[in-house]
Scaffold this active site. Structure first.
Site, short mmCIF file in Angstrom:
data_model
loop_
_atom_site.label_atom_id
_atom_site.label_comp_id
_atom_site.label_asym_id
_atom_site.label_seq_id
_atom_site.Cartn_x
_atom_site.Cartn_y
_atom_site.Cartn_z
CB SER A 432 -0.83 0.09 1.28
OG SER A 432 -1.56 -1.04 1.51
CG HIS A 453 -2.90 -1.00 -3.68
ND1 HIS A 453 -3.47 0.23 -3.46
CD2 HIS A 453 -2.77 -1.56 -2.46
CE1 HIS A 453 -3.67 0.39 -2.16
NE2 HIS A 453 -3.25 -0.67 -1.54
CD GLU A 465 -4.46 2.74 -6.42
OE1 GLU A 465 -4.48 3.95 -6.63
OE2 GLU A 465 -4.07 2.24 -5.34
CG ASN A 503 -4.15 3.85 0.32
OD1 ASN A 503 -5.34 3.82 0.60
ND2 ASN A 503 -3.39 2.78 0.36
#
Ligand code: NAD
Length: 691
Positions: A432, A453, A465, A503
């Protein structure tokens, strides 16, 4: 009429989709020697049937003939392998709304009314999905035969609409209003057995028995069940008023009226006119046309196309049949189970046996949640093999690393994998927050290395992702995107950047919530503001759900790698993690989760800039990611934030929300917030490019 078409239409001897020479019409037709006419919907230029104005005009032409010269019976079905019909042609909705939707809808209703009032039995044979307008076409027939994999449903609510081609009165008349309205309000589909039980399907049979079922109907050997006594009770307006009140209360739990008007419009319509089909019809047309113009529906239709856009990135052959997952923790277990559920062979490795056992339990649970049959679940579990010794590594086409977020550990794992993996196999990390550039150096073949991801829970959140670093080959990215498509996920291509896109955008939202708590604003007030804006849950509950340790890690990593001033990580967050109160998984974080998901209620209002303080930094981070080419387009950013975080879908995504509010106004507001609360709110340089 060519023999092959007749053969297919009359006796269904040919494989679906193998219907002779192409004919320049959306409908193919024929009459058998027994006097039964067959009409097959075969929308030109598309592998899936949708109900367009052209399709309805074509049907009207056939009705002209049938009204003059009525056959013994008419059977309507689809010539597409993909199923009966996926619904209306959504791409035509904008134009329809501009051109006077009511007139166009009336024309469509007129065609289905004519079908419904023909003097001979009309029978619809459904394989695959009959959704939306496709379902309404089936409802305008007297009988419905469902072939084993058939399903029926009205997904219109997901587009900010309700059925618009007669469904609001034909389905209640057929199966009773309680079940009918519930199907329309939830958008759920009824599969064969359930459809039979509800009274939607008269017969469920195999393809080879269709003709016999048609003959039985034509011979008068079948009877309709009827909607029952309860349905008759709802001809009384007092009964409808009572039921409508309950429906509104249930709906409000899922979709507030100010953001999602369609379900309430449907309930109003039924409460007012539920005892009169003609008035329901007129009301349905007027209400559908109104909803079509609503901002909510326009934005939800936008979301539909955003999903399609991301899906288009997932085309092609991934060349991946065997996947090995390293690490069977929270993420590895989910990834492995989901990948096996979608048909890949999966080996799952871990240094401990306990996570492997838990992973199998989780896989069983996901199979149950997805309503797989016991045979299907057994196949999934057969494909998912615990592999503590890592035998799968040397035969895997893709290795997904989901080990703890520690660079030294990941480096060691990569060194071992490099010795064992096939030379052309892909290595993908689920990290992450670690920069890929730093990890790529530790791999044997950096061109075959990328980020993949996933979001937690993998079985619910559609986005993945696909992260490129400087040396990732485009073939690797294409294969990973295609892999996402193969396992029913939506790939977003992003560049290596702190937090990637999602994120990066979500962290300021979570951190600002913690600053607000430090300022004394109750967590329930903060979460309520976000929910009122349209987020699926508030930032404090979300942080608890993600895991406060993970939030802390991502926040620290972002602070270290970004050149923009970020918030100081709140002491409260650090303290919670130190105490082991890491959120939902620990039973306690900022909220107590021991009794299930918290429902934040509080009488306080909170500061007047509360919502902007939470939401605008998210928008600003998206603009930064676009300026830095982390993501490729504003549309992809919108899609990603909706499918990974549930960002208020009826607002069309963060970039679309900024645009509709006015980019200049958002920038001005950010400047004002920066003056009041500090430089973390200063607008990114990218806003000036957006105009
Ligand atoms: P976790 O701690 O739940 O699981 C990690 C697993 O790896 C553990 O079962 C551990 O026993 C195992 N492991 C440790 N060393 C190993 C080794 N040498 N070989 C094989 N297995 C080993 O961690 P997690 O939350 O699943 O996170 C895994 C990765 O996914 C991290 O990179 C994290 O950043 C990322 N991620 C996590 C989330 C999330 O919400 N948890 C979301 C997206 C991405």
């Amino acid at each position: 009429m060519s023999k092959s078409v007749l053969e297919y239409l009359g006796e269904t001897k040919l494989e679906l989709g193998a219907v002779g020479a192409p004919v320049e019409s959306d409908w193919q037709s024929g009459i058998g020697e027994d006097g039964i006419a067959w009409l097959a919907l075969d929308r030109q230029g598309s592998s899936v049937n949708t109900i367009s104005q052209g399709v309805l005009r074509g049907l009207a032409d056939h009705l002209d003939t049938f009204e003059r010269d009525t056959p013994k019976a008419i059977v309507i079905r689809s010539a597409k392998k993909a199923g009966f019909a996926a619904g209306a042609d959504i791409s035509a909705f904008n134009e329809m709304s501009d051109k006077g939707a009511e007139d166009l809808l009336k024309q469509g209703h007129d065609v289905l009314d004519r079908l419904a009032s023909l003097d001979c039995p009309t029978i619809c044979v459904v394989h695959g999905a009959a959704l939306g307008a496709g379902f309404e076409l089936a409802l305008a027939c007297d009988w419905r035969i469902a072939i084993e994999d058939a399903s029926f449903g009205f997904p219109e609510v997901q587009l900010g609409l309700h059925p618009g081609l007669g469904g609001t009165f034909r389905l209640p008349a057929l199966i009773g209003p309680t079940e009918a309205i519930a199907l329309m309000l939830t958008g759920k589909t009824a599969h064969t057995d359930n459809a039979k039980e509800l009274g939607i399907a008269d017969v469920v049979c195999r393809e080879r028995h269709v003709k016999a079922a048609v003959d039985a109907i034509v011979a008068g050997q079948m009877k309709h069940e009827g909607a029952g006594l309860l349905a008759r009770a709802f001809t009384l307006s007092t009964a409808r008023a009572l039921a409508a009140r309950q429906m509104r209360a249930e709906t409000a739990k899922q979709a507030p009226a100010e953001h999602y008007p369609a379900p309430y419009a449907l309930i109003d319509l039924w409460e007012e006119h539920g005892d009169d089909a003609d008035e329901m019809q007129a009301g349905e047309i007027a209400s559908f046309a109104r909803l079509l113009k609503s901002e909510t529906s326009q934005n939800l239709r936008r979301v539909f196309f955003l999903r399609q856009g991301l899906r288009d990135n997932a085309k092609g052959d991934d060349g991946i049949s065997h996947v090995h997952v390293v690490g069977a923790g929270a993420m590895g277990a989910e990834i492995a189970a989901w990948t096996a559920l979608k048909g890949k062979t999966v080996t799952l490795g871990d240094v401990d046996n306990e996570p492997l056992a838990k992973a199998l339990k989780l896989a069983r649970k996901i199979c149950n949640d997805k309503h797989l049959s016991s045979a299907e679940s057994r196949d999934v579990l057969d494909r998912l093999m615990p592999d503590p010794k890592g035998y799968g590594i040397s035969i895997a086409d893709l290795v997904i690393e989901a080990a703890p977020e520690k660079p030294e550990l990941k480096s060691k794992i990569y060194a071992d994998l490099g010795e064992k993996m096939k030379p052309d196999a892909i290595l993908a990390t689920n990290t992450s927050s670690l920069p890929l550039s730093g990890l790529a150096d530790k791999t044997k073949a950096p061109q075959h290395f990328a980020g993949l991801h996933f979001f937690n829970p993998v079985s619910k959140l559609e986005l993945v992702e696909v992260v490129a670093h400087d040396s990732t080959s485009s073939a690797t990215l294409d294969r990973l995107s295609a892999f996402c498509g193969a396992i029913g996920r939506l790939p977003l291509r992003v560049q290596d950047y702190p937090g990637f896109l999602v994120n990066r955008a979500l962290t300021p939202y979570l951190l600002e919530a913690m600053v607000l708590m430090d300022e004394g604003v109750p967590k329930e007030v903060i979460d309520r503001a976000a929910i009122d804006f349209g987020m699926p849950m508030g930032p404090v509950a979300l942080a608890d759900q993600v895991g406060l340790d993970i939030c802390l890690h991502v926040a620290e990593s972002l602070r270290e790698h970004l050149d923009k001033p970020m918030l100081d990580v709140s002491d409260a967050l650090r303290k919670k993690v130190e105490e082991g109160h890491t959120g939902k998984k620990a039973g306690k974080g900022f909220y107590d989760w021991s009794d299930g998901t918290p429902h934040p209620e509080h009488d306080n209002e909170g500061p007047d800039d509360l919502t902007d303080r939470l939401i605008l930094p998210m928008l600003d981070a998206c603009v930064e990611c676009l300026r830095k080419d982390v993501a490729r387009s504003a549309d992809e950013v919108d899609g990603a934030m909706i499918f990974a975080t549930g960002f208020a879908p009826f607002r069309g995504g963060p970039m679309h929300y900024a645009k509709s509010r006015g980019n200049a106004e958002v920038t001005a507001k950010l400047l004002e917030l920066a003056e009041r609360h500090g430089p973390r709110f200063e607008p990114d340089a990218g806003w000036s490019r957006l105009g």
